[in-house]
Design an enzyme around this catalytic site. Structure first.
Site, mmCIF file in Angstrom:
data_model
loop_
_atom_site.group_PDB
_atom_site.id
_atom_site.type_symbol
_atom_site.label_atom_id
_atom_site.label_comp_id
_atom_site.label_asym_id
_atom_site.label_seq_id
_atom_site.Cartn_x
_atom_site.Cartn_y
_atom_site.Cartn_z
ATOM 1 C CB CYS A 36 -0.839 0.062 1.283
ATOM 2 S SG CYS A 36 -2.272 -0.986 1.235
ATOM 3 C CB CYS A 40 -3.661 2.651 2.049
ATOM 4 S SG CYS A 40 -4.941 1.498 1.519
ATOM 5 N NE ARG A 65 -1.981 -10.982 -3.965
ATOM 6 C CZ ARG A 65 -2.932 -10.585 -3.137
ATOM 7 N NH1 ARG A 65 -3.847 -9.724 -3.530
ATOM 8 N NH2 ARG A 65 -3.014 -11.063 -1.911
ATOM 9 C CB CYS A 67 -3.435 -1.828 -1.947
ATOM 10 S SG CYS A 67 -4.995 -1.198 -1.335
ATOM 11 C CB CYS A 70 -3.860 3.218 -1.723
ATOM 12 S SG CYS A 70 -2.741 1.854 -1.413
ATOM 13 C CG ASP A 441 20.339 26.811 12.052
ATOM 14 O OD1 ASP A 441 20.250 27.609 11.109
ATOM 15 O OD2 ASP A 441 20.000 27.094 13.224
HETATM 16 ZN ZN LIG Z 1 -3.880 0.293 0.049
#
Ligand SMILES: [Zn+2]
Length: 481
Positions: A36, A40, A65, A67, A70, A441
């Site tokens: 994802c 998501c 795999r 999603c 999303c 800084d």
């Molecule tokens: Zn997802």
């Protein structure tokens, strides 16, 4: 900022769901074998059930795999995305900047140097929607905003939101909102009577929001003639598509809202102007996850408690901000501000507005061949500004189309006179990177009584991925730079 796949940092970024981390890493769910994006909408997994990947390709390589909700395989900013899909990113930007104008997809494709059918295919593959569908949705949302919040005539609303003709505009609004534009406006009860070319918008934010600190930060750095902070309002001149105007931002009377007043001759640019203002005032930030992280540091905890809701001040224009950052090297904020004022009086285009703004900030083309010796700038700084201006004019540096932050910053760092502090400052304010961090800084070192950048970086590990917010708190605590 590369989150460098430190799993703790990824985890915090994941739980925040802040869209600014989208595409910087991917999440594999061990239970389901699905990967994802950080934003998501599916329910959040337990930490022990996830792993992190630097790119969609790496997740796929590991056997996960994508999603279906999303669509991580088409997320911007990653190496995988930057191949053919760079075209999609550019197309999206063109659409959001100008709508899908007359000529539609064909013209858009032509501007991108590819065929219209190929562009449609790319959109469907990467976004699951055609260019016209994406443009249509944006147009509709913006038209609704104009109906609700301005007194523009419906013909002008149709034009400003890119509908071309009123009939198509009426039909589209009725289709989506089941009301006519006039009925919608009556419901919104917009009665304010504004001068021509002036528009008022309301931008909602999630509280808390330290408006006073935002104004104070901008006031200290306001370029005389171009920007002004007065009576609780920030105001500045703007130059866009060869037209000039100005805008003003203040806290609204209704809760959790900023008032934005824009004076600009072409209503078609309003969408872009509003989007830029939203980024400049960090309107979309979600405070809770940021606060939770910063409170883990003893010094920051006190600051966060005293001033909840500090936002990351962005900028109107990346080139202008980077120029200001170079002017600020080795001098105080006050010194840099007066140098900027001299620069603007010498090179900026004069402006007549009724409210004290006298100039536009000079465009990069003006700097490229200008003589900067007269304004009291050290030669090395003048050279750095000119090198930057030439890179912008030549197209090697483009602040408006950054999809890969790390690559952009490394190109910037190749210019003379631009070191780590400046690139990180640009990342913070021009790119809105929440984890940007100028580790060398002096103000930060002093605020924490540390003696080296290394010690500071080690301390800051706990603040990630919100180091830029920590920097603001520390600068704000009286060790300003
Ligand atoms: Zn997802």
């Amino acid at each position: 900022m590369d989150i460098a796949l430190d799993w703790r940092v990824c985890s915090r970024a994941r739980l925040s769901r802040d869209p600014r981390f989208d595409g910087k890493f991917f999440i594999g769910a061990l239970n389901s074998g699905v990967y994802c994006r950080s934003i998501c909408p599916a329910p959040t997994c337990k930490e022990k059930n996830v792993c992190y990947f630097p790119s969609a390709a790496a997740a796929a390589e590991a056997g996960f795999r994508p999603c279906l909700r999303c669509r991580p395989e088409c997320s911007p900013g990653t190496p995988a995305w930057l191949g053919t899909s760079n075209t999609v990113a550019r197309a999206l930007r063109l659409i959001s900047e100008s709508g899908l104008e007359e000529g539609g997809v064909e013209l858009l494709a032509e501007r991108l140097g590819i065929g219209a059918r190929h562009l449609r295919r790319l959109f469907l593959r990467h976004l699951g929607a055609s260019p016209s569908a994406v443009a249509h949705t944006r147009r509709l949302h913006f038209a609704k905003k104009l109906i609700d919040e301005t007194t523009l005539s419906m013909a002008h609303v149709a034009q400003a939101s890119g509908f071309g003709c009123v009939r198509r505009f009426n039909a589209a609004i009725r289709n989506t909102y089941h009301r006519t534009p006039t009925q919608i406006r009556r419901l919104a009860r917009q009665t304010a009577n504004l001068p021509e070319n002036e528009y008022v918008f309301k931008l909602r934010f999630r509280p808390p929001y330290q408006w006073e600190s935002m104004l104070a930060f901008l006031a200290m750095r306001a370029t005389p003639g171009v920007e002004a902070v007065e009576q609780g309002r920030y105001r500045r001149s703007i130059f866009l598509n060869n037209l000039q105007g100005y805008f003003e931002v203040s806290l609204a009377e209704e809760p959790d809202t900023l008032n934005v007043r824009i004076q600009f001759p072409d209503p078609r640019s309003l969408f872009l102007i509003v989007e830029r203002i939203r980024r400049m005032f960090d309107v979309n930030a979600d405070w809770e996850p940021i606060a939770e992280r910063l409170r883990t540091d003893a010094v920051l905890r006190r600051e966060v408690y005293a001033k909840p809701g500090l936002r990351l001040p962005g900028c109107w224009d990346g080139f202008e901000l980077a120029t200001r950052a170079i002017l600020g090297q080795q001098v105080t904020v006050k010194g840099a501000t007066s140098l900027a004022g001299r620069l603007v009086r010498t090179l900026g285009r004069p402006l007549t507005t009724p409210n004290g703004l006298t100039h536009l900030f000079p465009q990069p083309e003006v700097f490229a061949d200008a003589r900067l010796s007269g304004i009291g700038l050290p030669a090395s700084r003048a050279e750095a500004i000119q090198a930057l201006a030439r890179a912008v004019c030549g197209g090697e540096i483009n602040f408006d189309t950054v999809t890969d932050t790390a690559a952009f910053l490394s190109r910037l760092a190749q210019l003379p006179g631009i070191g780590q502090w400046t690139t990180q400052y640009v990342a913070m304010r021009a790119l809105g990177e929440p984890d940007a961090f100028p580790a060398g800084d002096i103000g930060l070192l002093r605020a924490l009584h540390l003696s080296s950048a290394r010690a500071l970086e080690a301390r800051a590990e706990k603040w990630r991925p919100w180091r830029a917010y920590a920097v603001l708190y520390l600068w704000n605590s009286g060790h300003k730079r």
